[in-house]
Design a protein around this motif. Structure first.
Motif, PDB file in Angstrom:
ATOM      1  N   LEU A   1      37.415  40.609  29.778  1.00 50.04           N
ATOM      2  CA  LEU A   1      37.198  41.942  30.559  1.00 50.04           C
ATOM      3  C   LEU A   1      35.445  41.722  31.213  1.00 50.04           C
ATOM      4  O   LEU A   1      34.740  41.120  30.987  1.00 50.04           O
ATOM      5  CB  LEU A   1      36.406  42.642  29.034  1.00 50.04           C
ATOM      6  CG  LEU A   1      37.336  42.424  28.371  1.00 50.04           C
ATOM      7  CD1 LEU A   1      38.517  42.227  27.765  1.00 50.04           C
ATOM      8  CD2 LEU A   1      36.686  44.048  27.290  1.00 50.04           C
ATOM      9  N   PRO A   2      36.394  41.064  32.993  1.00 50.23           N
ATOM     10  CA  PRO A   2      35.364  40.773  33.906  1.00 50.23           C
ATOM     11  C   PRO A   2      34.512  42.918  33.741  1.00 50.23           C
ATOM     12  O   PRO A   2      35.154  43.929  33.490  1.00 50.23           O
ATOM     13  CB  PRO A   2      36.046  40.865  34.948  1.00 50.23           C
ATOM     14  CG  PRO A   2      37.621  40.655  34.393  1.00 50.23           C
ATOM     15  CD  PRO A   2      37.626  41.327  33.439  1.00 50.23           C
ATOM     16  N   GLY A   3      33.621  42.400  34.100  1.00 51.88           N
ATOM     17  CA  GLY A   3      32.554  43.938  34.862  1.00 51.88           C
ATOM     18  C   GLY A   3      32.439  43.450  35.866  1.00 51.88           C
ATOM     19  O   GLY A   3      33.860  42.899  36.790  1.00 51.88           O
ATOM     20  N   TYR A   4      31.368  44.281  37.093  1.00 45.95           N
ATOM     21  CA  TYR A   4      31.628  43.966  38.587  1.00 45.95           C
ATOM     22  C   TYR A   4      32.018  42.900  39.194  1.00 45.95           C
ATOM     23  O   TYR A   4      30.705  42.173  38.766  1.00 45.95           O
ATOM     24  CB  TYR A   4      30.074  44.855  39.149  1.00 45.95           C
ATOM     25  CG  TYR A   4      30.986  46.792  38.649  1.00 45.95           C
ATOM     26  CD1 TYR A   4      31.478  47.092  39.333  1.00 45.95           C
ATOM     27  CD2 TYR A   4      29.106  47.018  38.186  1.00 45.95           C
ATOM     28  CE1 TYR A   4      30.875  48.523  38.699  1.00 45.95           C
ATOM     29  CE2 TYR A   4      28.652  48.396  38.026  1.00 45.95           C
ATOM     30  CZ  TYR A   4      29.963  48.704  37.953  1.00 45.95           C
ATOM     31  OH  TYR A   4      29.600  50.019  37.290  1.00 45.95           O
TER      32      TYR A   4
ATOM     33  N   LEU B   1      36.964  45.406  44.738  1.00 44.82           N
ATOM     34  CA  LEU B   1      35.457  46.276  44.030  1.00 44.82           C
ATOM     35  C   LEU B   1      35.485  46.861  45.615  1.00 44.82           C
ATOM     36  O   LEU B   1      34.933  47.938  45.396  1.00 44.82           O
ATOM     37  CB  LEU B   1      34.729  45.387  43.419  1.00 44.82           C
ATOM     38  CG  LEU B   1      32.799  45.756  43.820  1.00 44.82           C
ATOM     39  CD1 LEU B   1      33.261  45.776  42.072  1.00 44.82           C
ATOM     40  CD2 LEU B   1      32.362  44.729  43.126  1.00 44.82           C
ATOM     41  N   LYS B   2      35.768  45.965  46.632  1.00 44.23           N
ATOM     42  CA  LYS B   2      35.216  46.862  47.586  1.00 44.23           C
ATOM     43  C   LYS B   2      36.193  47.730  47.853  1.00 44.23           C
ATOM     44  O   LYS B   2      35.996  49.726  48.048  1.00 44.23           O
ATOM     45  CB  LYS B   2      35.674  46.102  49.125  1.00 44.23           C
ATOM     46  CG  LYS B   2      35.298  44.968  49.193  1.00 44.23           C
ATOM     47  CD  LYS B   2      35.443  44.775  50.064  1.00 44.23           C
ATOM     48  CE  LYS B   2      34.504  42.690  50.445  1.00 44.23           C
ATOM     49  NZ  LYS B   2      35.657  41.760  51.211  1.00 44.23           N
ATOM     50  N   GLU B   3      37.450  48.588  47.183  1.00 47.15           N
ATOM     51  CA  GLU B   3      38.480  49.570  47.474  1.00 47.15           C
ATOM     52  C   GLU B   3      37.633  50.305  46.100  1.00 47.15           C
ATOM     53  O   GLU B   3      38.265  51.632  47.044  1.00 47.15           O
ATOM     54  CB  GLU B   3      39.809  48.598  46.762  1.00 47.15           C
ATOM     55  CG  GLU B   3      40.916  49.654  46.544  1.00 47.15           C
ATOM     56  CD  GLU B   3      42.345  49.096  45.506  1.00 47.15           C
ATOM     57  OE1 GLU B   3      42.367  47.874  46.274  1.00 47.15           O
ATOM     58  OE2 GLU B   3      42.405  49.796  44.896  1.00 47.15           O
ATOM     59  N   LEU B   4      36.966  49.752  45.436  1.00 48.92           N
ATOM     60  CA  LEU B   4      36.488  51.033  44.448  1.00 48.92           C
ATOM     61  C   LEU B   4      35.124  51.692  44.649  1.00 48.92           C
ATOM     62  O   LEU B   4      34.324  52.388  44.136  1.00 48.92           O
ATOM     63  CB  LEU B   4      36.637  50.437  43.171  1.00 48.92           C
ATOM     64  CG  LEU B   4      37.780  49.718  42.443  1.00 48.92           C
ATOM     65  CD1 LEU B   4      37.068  49.130  41.095  1.00 48.92           C
ATOM     66  CD2 LEU B   4      38.400  51.353  41.989  1.00 48.92           C
TER      67      LEU B   4
END
Ligand code: NAD
Length: 245
Positions: free
Chosen positions: A181-184, A190-193
């Protein structure tokens, strides 16, 4: 440390970039034979050439049967898969009231059914050989809901239920099922979010992003012979972000 996976046949889904690519790279470093899949054939082949993946099998996991077709081709070429890493593009963003049934269907096919399809293709061979590793790449959303990622929160938790069920059914065949379960994590998603440095500093006790390579290293261990008694576990790789147990 020798992970004991030299020559094992690994299929990493959604692996032309980001977390999937880093996992494929790490498994190759450990001597596994690796097949990668993703949607765009050119990007996929470029990644395969760069990291030394043996097979690059294009697949669209949003299409029903997309994972079945890719997995069947890999099994036809290799005779089986020993290590399956399920991964997919991120699902639609939004709160519950922003997402229609279509968005849920996209999320369910991409995150859940693509994993089910892949397992259906590779599990019979793993059972026969009495050795197998299935690793699901999900998100900390599977344990703790993340704001405006309702589809992810709902469906990724379901993957943990699936993992627990099959781990009970198949443990006696020497097959293990675990989730990361990765975090950031520092990838395109991540850029998209649009996650800001402020949010990271506020939410992550480690005060930094995970690097995709760190996910790759954990995944290689879970895929290893040494991890044979580790089964049905959901491991958050999140710099201490999640609060629950
Ligand atoms: P990424 O955008 O770098 O990689 C996504 C990969 O999925 C690419 O290889 C892309 O080609 C492939 N892909 C996308 N749509 C596809 C489709 N329809 N069919 C086949 N392949 C497809 O993103 P990432 O950060 O590596 O994300 C991988 C997974 O991990 C996603 O589900 C994401 O939501 C999840 N995740 C990411 C983070 C993070 O912070 N980056 C955190 C938790 C969970």
């Amino acid at each position: 440390m020798d992970l004991g996976i030299k020559g094992k046949r690994a299929w990493v889904m959604a692996a032309s970039s980001g977390i999937g690519k880093a996992i494929a790279k790490e498994l190759i470093k450990e001597g596994a034979r690796v097949a990668i899949s993703a949607r765009n054939p050119e990007t996929l082949q470029k990644t395969a050439d760069e990291i030394g993946a043996e097979l690059a099998i294009p697949a669209n996991f949003l299409k029903p049967g997309g994972a079945t077709a890719a997995g069947s081709e890999i099994v036809a070429r290799w005779g089986g898969v020993d290590i399956l890493v399920t991964n997919a593009g991120g699902p639609p963003k939004g709160g519950f009231l922003d997402i229609g049934t279509d968005g849920w269907q996209v999320g369910f096919q991409g995150l859940f059914l693509s994993a089910v399809e892949a397992m259906q293709v590779v599990l019979p061979g793993m059972k026969e050989s009495k050795w197998g590793r299935v690793i699901y790449i999900t998100s900390i959303a599977a344990k703790e809901p993340i704001g405006k990622l309702t589809v992810s929160n709902g469906i990724r938790a379901g993957i943990l239920g699936l993992m627990k069920s099959v781990s009970h059914e198949c443990a006696s065949y020497g097959i293990t099922f675990n989730s990361i379960l990765p975090g950031y994590t520092a990838t395109e998603r991540l850029k998209e979010l649009g996650v800001t440095n402020d949010e990271i500093a506020r939410n992550v006790p480690a005060k930094r992003l995970a690097q995709p390579e760190e996910v790759g290293q954990l995944c290689a261990f879970l895929a290893s012979d040494r991890a044979g008694y580790l089964n049905g576990q959901a491991i958050a790789l999140d710099g201490g972000q999640t609060h629950g147990l």
